[in-house]
Scaffold this motif. Sequence first.
Motif: not given
Length: 407
Positions: A312-340
Motif C-alpha cells: 500500500p502506497t501513498i504518493m506524496v508530491f512535495n515542494k509545491i511551494d517551489a513548483y514553477n511551470p514554464v510560461y506557456f504562450d496560449y496565443d502562439n498555436l505553433e507551441i505545443e503544450k508540454e509537461a513543463k
Amino acid sequence: MLEIEKHEFEKTAIVGIVTQNQDEEKLREYLDELEFLTYTAGGEVVKRFSQKMDKPNPKTFVGTGKLDEINYYIKDNDIKTVIFDDELSPSQLKNITKELDCKVLDRTNLILDIFAQRAQTSYARTQVELAQCQYLLPRLTGMWTHLERQRGGIGMRGPGETEIETDRRIVRDRISLLKEKIKTIDKQMSVQRGNRGAMVRVALVGYTNVGKSTLMNAIGKSDVFVENKLFATLDTTVRKTVIKNLPFLLSDTVGFIRKLPTQLVESFKSTLDEVREADLLLHVVDISHPDFEDHISSVNDILKEIKSDNKPTIMVFNKIDAYNPVYFDYDNLEIEKEAKHYTLDEWKQTWMNKIGENNALFISATDKLNFEEFREKVYEAVREIHITRFPYNKFLYPEYKEAMDTE
C-alpha cells in the motif's frame, strides 16, 4: 582553514555521451545531476564535455579526439579530476588515467565516495566499505600508482588509500570479513525489529533530496539531519510517531538515484529491510524537479528489485511551494503544450488522477502547506491497517466499544 575550503571546491570536469538510447536532453539531465553529485562530494564543475557516439568506445569511453580535447583543457586550466557519467570498465579506467595523467572517476565511484562521507553509524560504514571493496577489486591493476600520485579529495575516501589495500588477496579477505560483520549486525537488527511488536510500520521512500527527512521531522518532531545535498541521510532512522491517538513506527530510508551502483543496492539490502517490512509506504516526490517522473520510475524499479512494489502506497508530491511551470504562450498555436508548462491542477488531471483521491497528496513539508490533509490521510491509512491487526481495540475505536457494550 584554507585547505578545507580548497578541498570543498575541488576543480573538476565532467564527461558524458549522446547515444541511441540517450539523447541530448537526457544527457543534459544526467550531467546536471552529476554536477550536483560532484558538488555534494566537495567539487566544483568548471567544464562539461559531451560527444555523440553510437556506443561508448570500449577502450577510452569517448573517442581519441575528444580525449585529446579533454587533456588539453585540463592541463591549461589546472584541473586534477575528471568524472565520467557512466561506470567505466577496469580497462577504460586504466587507459583514460594513463592518457589524462590525473584523477579519473566514474559516476559509481563518485556516489560511493559520497556514501563514505555520509555514513555515520558503524553499520552504514561497513556497508559502504563493502561496496567500495567490491568496486575496487577488479580495478586494482595500475590503481596504486594512480592513487599515490593523487592523494585526498573526491573519490579517495575509504578503502584504497594504503598500498596494502590494493593487494587482491587482502581485498578479497576484507570483503569476506565485511560480509560476515554485516550478517552479524543483520541478526541483531532483525531481533530489534521483532521486539517492536505489532505496531504499524510506515516507511518514507523516494529519490534522494526530495524532502523525506524534512517530512519526517515535521510529522514525528524528530531531529533527522537535513541538507540541500544528495544523500544527506544515509542511516535509516526509526521513530515512534503519534497522529491523534494512533501510534505507529515511521522510518526514513536512504534516497534512491538513477544509475544507482549495483554494489550499493546489494550491500544496502539489509538497510532496505525497513522498506520490505513496512505496512505502508509514503513515496515522496519532489514535484518541483523537472525530471520528477523519471525519479518516480527509478524508485519504482528499486522497489521492484527488493520485492516491495506491491505494498500500500501513498504518493506524496512535495515542494509545491517551489513548483514553477514554464510560461506557456496560449496565443502562439505553433507551441505545443508540454509537461513543463502544466500547472499543479493540470498535473492532477493527468496520470496522477488514476492514483486515486486518497493516494495522491500535494504538500510542502517546509511551509506545512496542506499538512493537515496529509496527516489526516496518513492517519486513515494507518488506522485501516491497525483495525485489521487489532479489530477490537476499544480505546482506539469507540464504535467497537459501543457495539460490545450493546451486546
